[in-house]
Design a protein around this motif. Structure first.
Motif, PDB file in Angstrom:
ATOM      1  N   LYS A   1      -2.346 -13.950  -7.073  1.00  0.00           N
ATOM      2  CA  LYS A   1      -1.444 -14.699  -7.852  1.00  0.00           C
ATOM      3  C   LYS A   1      -2.067 -16.342  -8.203  1.00  0.00           C
ATOM      4  CE  LYS A   1       2.815 -12.993  -6.201  1.00  0.00           C
ATOM      5  NZ  LYS A   1       3.958 -13.160  -5.250  1.00  0.00           N
ATOM      6  N   THR A   2      -2.920 -16.625  -7.484  1.00  0.00           N
ATOM      7  CA  THR A   2      -3.826 -17.987  -7.555  1.00  0.00           C
ATOM      8  C   THR A   2      -4.612 -17.820  -8.850  1.00  0.00           C
ATOM      9  OG1 THR A   2      -3.414 -18.786  -5.496  1.00  0.00           O
ATOM     10  CG2 THR A   2      -5.032 -19.687  -6.658  1.00  0.00           C
ATOM     11  N   LEU A   3      -5.314 -16.624  -8.902  1.00  0.00           N
ATOM     12  CA  LEU A   3      -6.165 -16.090  -9.997  1.00  0.00           C
ATOM     13  C   LEU A   3      -5.498 -16.075 -11.190  1.00  0.00           C
ATOM     14  CD1 LEU A   3      -8.459 -13.399  -8.232  1.00  0.00           C
ATOM     15  CD2 LEU A   3      -9.120 -15.535  -9.023  1.00  0.00           C
TER      16      LEU A   3
ATOM     17  N   TRP B   1     -14.270 -18.902  -5.443  1.00  0.00           N
ATOM     18  CA  TRP B   1     -13.791 -18.993  -3.980  1.00  0.00           C
ATOM     19  C   TRP B   1     -12.665 -17.912  -3.679  1.00  0.00           C
ATOM     20  CZ3 TRP B   1      -8.920 -19.892  -1.237  1.00  0.00           C
ATOM     21  CH2 TRP B   1      -9.334 -20.112  -0.037  1.00  0.00           C
ATOM     22  N   MET B   2     -11.863 -17.990  -4.986  1.00  0.00           N
ATOM     23  CA  MET B   2     -10.821 -16.686  -4.729  1.00  0.00           C
ATOM     24  C   MET B   2     -11.270 -15.420  -4.687  1.00  0.00           C
ATOM     25  SD  MET B   2      -7.675 -17.756  -4.221  1.00  0.00           S
ATOM     26  CE  MET B   2      -7.416 -19.324  -3.861  1.00  0.00           C
ATOM     27  N   PHE B   3     -12.236 -15.224  -5.711  1.00  0.00           N
ATOM     28  CA  PHE B   3     -12.760 -13.815  -5.499  1.00  0.00           C
ATOM     29  C   PHE B   3     -13.721 -13.598  -4.364  1.00  0.00           C
ATOM     30  CE2 PHE B   3     -13.152 -14.028 -10.407  1.00  0.00           C
ATOM     31  CZ  PHE B   3     -12.162 -13.432 -10.693  1.00  0.00           C
TER      32      PHE B   3
ATOM     33  N   ALA C   1     -17.322 -13.346  -8.160  1.00  0.00           N
ATOM     34  CA  ALA C   1     -17.485 -14.683  -7.723  1.00  0.00           C
ATOM     35  C   ALA C   1     -18.599 -15.265  -8.351  1.00  0.00           C
ATOM     36  CB  ALA C   1     -17.497 -14.553  -6.081  1.00  0.00           C
ATOM     37  N   LEU C   2     -19.607 -14.476  -8.125  1.00  0.00           N
ATOM     38  CA  LEU C   2     -21.111 -15.089  -8.561  1.00  0.00           C
ATOM     39  C   LEU C   2     -20.781 -15.384  -9.938  1.00  0.00           C
ATOM     40  CD1 LEU C   2     -23.450 -12.661  -6.770  1.00  0.00           C
ATOM     41  CD2 LEU C   2     -23.118 -15.051  -6.028  1.00  0.00           C
ATOM     42  N   GLU C   3     -20.109 -14.775 -10.774  1.00  0.00           N
ATOM     43  CA  GLU C   3     -20.116 -15.018 -12.340  1.00  0.00           C
ATOM     44  C   GLU C   3     -19.373 -16.210 -12.594  1.00  0.00           C
ATOM     45  OE1 GLU C   3     -18.126 -11.567 -14.044  1.00  0.00           O
ATOM     46  OE2 GLU C   3     -19.848 -10.264 -13.536  1.00  0.00           O
ATOM     47  N   ALA C   4     -18.190 -16.483 -11.618  1.00  0.00           N
ATOM     48  CA  ALA C   4     -17.293 -17.724 -11.753  1.00  0.00           C
ATOM     49  C   ALA C   4     -18.214 -18.918 -11.330  1.00  0.00           C
ATOM     50  CB  ALA C   4     -16.108 -17.424 -10.977  1.00  0.00           C
ATOM     51  N   PHE C   5     -18.930 -18.739 -10.374  1.00  0.00           N
ATOM     52  CA  PHE C   5     -19.901 -19.820  -9.732  1.00  0.00           C
ATOM     53  C   PHE C   5     -20.650 -20.120 -10.895  1.00  0.00           C
ATOM     54  CE2 PHE C   5     -18.717 -18.283  -5.261  1.00  0.00           C
ATOM     55  CZ  PHE C   5     -17.810 -19.245  -5.261  1.00  0.00           C
ATOM     56  N   GLU C   6     -21.264 -19.161 -11.214  1.00  0.00           N
ATOM     57  CA  GLU C   6     -22.389 -19.496 -12.576  1.00  0.00           C
ATOM     58  C   GLU C   6     -21.663 -20.261 -13.751  1.00  0.00           C
ATOM     59  OE1 GLU C   6     -25.823 -19.983 -14.460  1.00  0.00           O
ATOM     60  OE2 GLU C   6     -25.498 -19.501 -12.777  1.00  0.00           O
TER      61      GLU C   6
ATOM     62  N   TYR D   1     -22.751 -24.037  -3.954  1.00  0.00           N
ATOM     63  CA  TYR D   1     -23.917 -23.193  -3.743  1.00  0.00           C
ATOM     64  C   TYR D   1     -23.735 -22.729  -2.055  1.00  0.00           C
ATOM     65  CZ  TYR D   1     -26.422 -24.437  -7.385  1.00  0.00           C
ATOM     66  OH  TYR D   1     -26.934 -24.886  -9.001  1.00  0.00           O
ATOM     67  N   LYS D   2     -22.930 -23.136  -1.172  1.00  0.00           N
ATOM     68  CA  LYS D   2     -22.455 -22.521  -0.040  1.00  0.00           C
ATOM     69  C   LYS D   2     -21.787 -21.158  -0.315  1.00  0.00           C
ATOM     70  CE  LYS D   2     -22.269 -22.134   4.452  1.00  0.00           C
ATOM     71  NZ  LYS D   2     -23.325 -21.607   5.112  1.00  0.00           N
ATOM     72  N   GLN D   3     -20.741 -21.297  -1.342  1.00  0.00           N
ATOM     73  CA  GLN D   3     -19.997 -20.137  -1.461  1.00  0.00           C
ATOM     74  C   GLN D   3     -20.620 -19.288  -2.344  1.00  0.00           C
ATOM     75  OE1 GLN D   3     -16.847 -19.724  -0.556  1.00  0.00           O
ATOM     76  NE2 GLN D   3     -17.141 -21.470   0.563  1.00  0.00           N
ATOM     77  N   LYS D   4     -21.585 -19.649  -3.131  1.00  0.00           N
ATOM     78  CA  LYS D   4     -22.428 -18.770  -3.674  1.00  0.00           C
ATOM     79  C   LYS D   4     -23.396 -17.890  -2.669  1.00  0.00           C
ATOM     80  CE  LYS D   4     -25.802 -18.372  -7.546  1.00  0.00           C
ATOM     81  NZ  LYS D   4     -26.833 -19.154  -8.398  1.00  0.00           N
TER      82      LYS D   4
END
Length: 126
Positions: free
Chosen positions: A39-41, A64-66, A75-80, A94-97
């Motif tokens: 739902k947050t996504l 983070w949600m991914f 997640a990696l795509e979103a962080f990029e 970077y920690k989440q990545k």
């Protein structure tokens, strides 16, 4: 703008109840889980369309949600995207990545991202 200066999506009080559903058991808030993340996504998706909130921060939250949903490639795509939008000096990102890369068994890249988080001054909250 750094992650620490942002409000977490779970702290936003203006969201409809169905997007922030929690319940309390013995005075302790209980986390709903994957349904809550999905739902947050959805909220993030619409917020990006509205262009009402910092896009980089939204992509960081989306990543983070991914991660929470074990959708590490997304997640990696979103962080990029967040990095490209000005969050390249955010240690939390970077920690989440690093976490996502580790789960994908991309160990060398995970170590590099973790080291970048450390150089940026990220201190784990754990």
């Amino acid at each position: 703008m750094q992650h620490s200066n942002q409000t977490s999506l779970t702290e936003v009080k203006a969201l409809p109840a169905e997007l922030t559903s929690q319940y309390s058991e013995d005075g302790v808030d209980v986390f709903v889980g994957a349904v809550h993340h999905e739902k947050t996504l959805t909220f993030i998706k619409y917020a990006l369309l509205l262009d009402a909130i910092d896009e980089g921060w939204l992509y960081e939250q989306q990543g983070w949600m991914f991660n929470q949903l074990q959708r590490y490639r997304e997640a990696l795509e979103a962080f990029e995207r967040a990095r490209q939008l000005g969050y390249g000096n955010d240690g939390w990102l970077y920690k989440q990545k690093s976490y996502a890369l580790d789960k994908l068994e991309r160990n060398e890249e995970a170590l590099e991202a973790c080291e970048r988080a450390r150089r940026l001054g990220y201190v784990s909250e754990e």
